[in-house]
Design a protein around this motif. Sequence first.
Motif, PDB file in Angstrom:
ATOM      1  N   VAL A 196       0.832  -1.210   0.000  1.00  0.00           N
ATOM      2  CA  VAL A 196       0.000   0.000   0.000  1.00  0.00           C
ATOM      3  C   VAL A 196       0.864   1.256   0.000  1.00  0.00           C
ATOM      4  CG1 VAL A 196      -1.653   1.324   1.384  1.00  0.00           C
ATOM      5  CG2 VAL A 196      -1.993  -1.127   1.051  1.00  0.00           C
ATOM      6  N   LEU A 197       1.931   1.239   0.787  1.00  0.00           N
ATOM      7  CA  LEU A 197       2.807   2.408   0.829  1.00  0.00           C
ATOM      8  C   LEU A 197       3.460   2.653  -0.537  1.00  0.00           C
ATOM      9  CD1 LEU A 197       3.836   4.652   2.634  1.00  0.00           C
ATOM     10  CD2 LEU A 197       5.733   3.163   3.281  1.00  0.00           C
ATOM     11  N   TYR A 198       3.846   1.593  -1.215  1.00  0.00           N
ATOM     12  CA  TYR A 198       4.424   1.750  -2.547  1.00  0.00           C
ATOM     13  C   TYR A 198       3.398   2.283  -3.541  1.00  0.00           C
ATOM     14  CZ  TYR A 198       8.969  -0.537  -1.754  1.00  0.00           C
ATOM     15  OH  TYR A 198      10.240  -0.834  -1.348  1.00  0.00           O
ATOM     16  N   LEU A 199       2.164   1.826  -3.460  1.00  0.00           N
ATOM     17  CA  LEU A 199       1.127   2.358  -4.366  1.00  0.00           C
ATOM     18  C   LEU A 199       1.011   3.874  -4.220  1.00  0.00           C
ATOM     19  CD1 LEU A 199      -1.735  -0.291  -4.099  1.00  0.00           C
ATOM     20  CD2 LEU A 199      -0.348   0.248  -6.117  1.00  0.00           C
ATOM     21  N   CYS A 200       0.969   4.323  -2.977  1.00  0.00           N
ATOM     22  CA  CYS A 200       0.875   5.768  -2.724  1.00  0.00           C
ATOM     23  C   CYS A 200       2.161   6.477  -3.142  1.00  0.00           C
ATOM     24  CB  CYS A 200       0.604   6.023  -1.240  1.00  0.00           C
ATOM     25  SG  CYS A 200      -0.946   5.360  -0.630  1.00  0.00           S
ATOM     26  N   GLY A 201       3.289   5.912  -2.748  1.00  0.00           N
ATOM     27  CA  GLY A 201       4.577   6.539  -3.025  1.00  0.00           C
ATOM     28  C   GLY A 201       4.903   6.619  -4.503  1.00  0.00           C
ATOM     29  N   ILE A 202       4.627   5.538  -5.222  1.00  0.00           N
ATOM     30  CA  ILE A 202       4.905   5.522  -6.660  1.00  0.00           C
ATOM     31  C   ILE A 202       4.017   6.530  -7.382  1.00  0.00           C
ATOM     32  CG2 ILE A 202       4.709   4.119  -8.755  1.00  0.00           C
ATOM     33  CD1 ILE A 202       5.585   1.708  -6.974  1.00  0.00           C
ATOM     34  N   THR A 203       2.773   6.629  -6.960  1.00  0.00           N
ATOM     35  CA  THR A 203       1.868   7.611  -7.563  1.00  0.00           C
ATOM     36  C   THR A 203       2.392   9.030  -7.349  1.00  0.00           C
ATOM     37  OG1 THR A 203       0.001   6.122  -7.249  1.00  0.00           O
ATOM     38  CG2 THR A 203      -0.513   8.453  -7.599  1.00  0.00           C
ATOM     39  N   GLY A 204       2.800   9.332  -6.121  1.00  0.00           N
ATOM     40  CA  GLY A 204       3.357  10.658  -5.832  1.00  0.00           C
ATOM     41  C   GLY A 204       4.648  10.922  -6.581  1.00  0.00           C
ATOM     42  N   LEU A 205       5.501   9.918  -6.659  1.00  0.00           N
ATOM     43  CA  LEU A 205       6.766  10.046  -7.367  1.00  0.00           C
ATOM     44  C   LEU A 205       6.529  10.295  -8.855  1.00  0.00           C
ATOM     45  CD1 LEU A 205       9.833   9.865  -6.925  1.00  0.00           C
ATOM     46  CD2 LEU A 205       9.659   7.404  -7.333  1.00  0.00           C
ATOM     47  N   SER A 206       5.581   9.576  -9.412  1.00  0.00           N
ATOM     48  CA  SER A 206       5.229   9.744 -10.821  1.00  0.00           C
ATOM     49  C   SER A 206       4.774  11.176 -11.098  1.00  0.00           C
ATOM     50  CB  SER A 206       4.126   8.748 -11.196  1.00  0.00           C
ATOM     51  OG  SER A 206       3.630   9.001 -12.473  1.00  0.00           O
ATOM     52  N   LEU A 207       3.917  11.689 -10.234  1.00  0.00           N
ATOM     53  CA  LEU A 207       3.414  13.059 -10.413  1.00  0.00           C
ATOM     54  C   LEU A 207       4.525  14.097 -10.223  1.00  0.00           C
ATOM     55  CD1 LEU A 207       0.008  12.717  -8.524  1.00  0.00           C
ATOM     56  CD2 LEU A 207       0.353  12.909 -11.008  1.00  0.00           C
ATOM     57  N   ALA A 208       5.351  13.909  -9.196  1.00  0.00           N
ATOM     58  CA  ALA A 208       6.400  14.894  -8.893  1.00  0.00           C
ATOM     59  C   ALA A 208       7.482  14.927  -9.960  1.00  0.00           C
ATOM     60  CB  ALA A 208       7.026  14.591  -7.535  1.00  0.00           C
ATOM     61  N   LEU A 209       7.810  13.773 -10.531  1.00  0.00           N
ATOM     62  CA  LEU A 209       8.883  13.713 -11.522  1.00  0.00           C
ATOM     63  C   LEU A 209       8.381  13.829 -12.957  1.00  0.00           C
ATOM     64  CD1 LEU A 209      11.145  10.875 -10.044  1.00  0.00           C
ATOM     65  CD2 LEU A 209      11.369  13.355  -9.760  1.00  0.00           C
ATOM     66  N   GLY A 210       7.059  13.797 -13.134  1.00  0.00           N
ATOM     67  CA  GLY A 210       6.496  13.864 -14.468  1.00  0.00           C
ATOM     68  C   GLY A 210       6.828  12.643 -15.308  1.00  0.00           C
ATOM     69  N   ARG A 211       6.922  11.506 -14.660  1.00  0.00           N
ATOM     70  CA  ARG A 211       7.226  10.249 -15.344  1.00  0.00           C
ATOM     71  C   ARG A 211       6.007   9.344 -15.304  1.00  0.00           C
ATOM     72  NH1 ARG A 211      13.262   8.430 -13.531  1.00  0.00           N
ATOM     73  NH2 ARG A 211      14.107   9.043 -15.531  1.00  0.00           N
ATOM     74  N   SER A 212       6.037   8.311 -16.125  1.00  0.00           N
ATOM     75  CA  SER A 212       4.931   7.351 -16.099  1.00  0.00           C
ATOM     76  C   SER A 212       4.965   6.586 -14.778  1.00  0.00           C
ATOM     77  CB  SER A 212       5.050   6.365 -17.270  1.00  0.00           C
ATOM     78  OG  SER A 212       6.104   5.458 -17.037  1.00  0.00           O
TER      79      SER A 212
END
Length: 181
Positions: free
Chosen positions: A124-140
């Motif tokens: 669950v933490l990775y789901l949230c973290g990866i989503t935030g990372l994707s948005l912050a870095l502008g990556r898929s």
Amino acid sequence: MERDLSLIAMFAALIAALGLIPQITLAFGVPITAQSLGVMLCGTVLGARRGGLAALLFVFLVALGLPLLSGGRGGLGVFASPTAGFVLGFPVAAFVTGWITRRLGRLPVGLAASLASVLGGIGVLYLCGITGLSLALGRSWADAALLVTAFLPGDVIKAVLAGMLTLTLYRARPRLVLSRA
């Protein structure tokens, strides 16, 4: 009520204290810290509701500006950084970890806590973290997911450690492991 508030505050402080362990920052700006172990323990020891509230209190204190995140970070700027998804995911991960620990009540305490930590504290933490990372870095989302694979071995170790610590506490003071009450 007072006991619940004390435990919630104590576990929020535990997450903060685990931030004092020196971090290792990866090239893309997300640090490897011990704080996710505290999130896992919130769920495995306090259960879903109290564990989620402890992690939420921690996030609230960070938002107020207290430098509680690893490396002494705090304030609203944290929520615009690559780590935002992980920080915002703390309460959700703690809640889910506690919920799963309770649902696995037929399993031995240490095994249930370790499995719940893998599913809630990592998944669950990775789901949230990866989503935030994707948005912050502008990556898929897939690119961001690939970046966090470096965290996986350490987080699995933390999940096993959370299971062992929960089991040790349960053997010493079974009534304190509220996820089993």
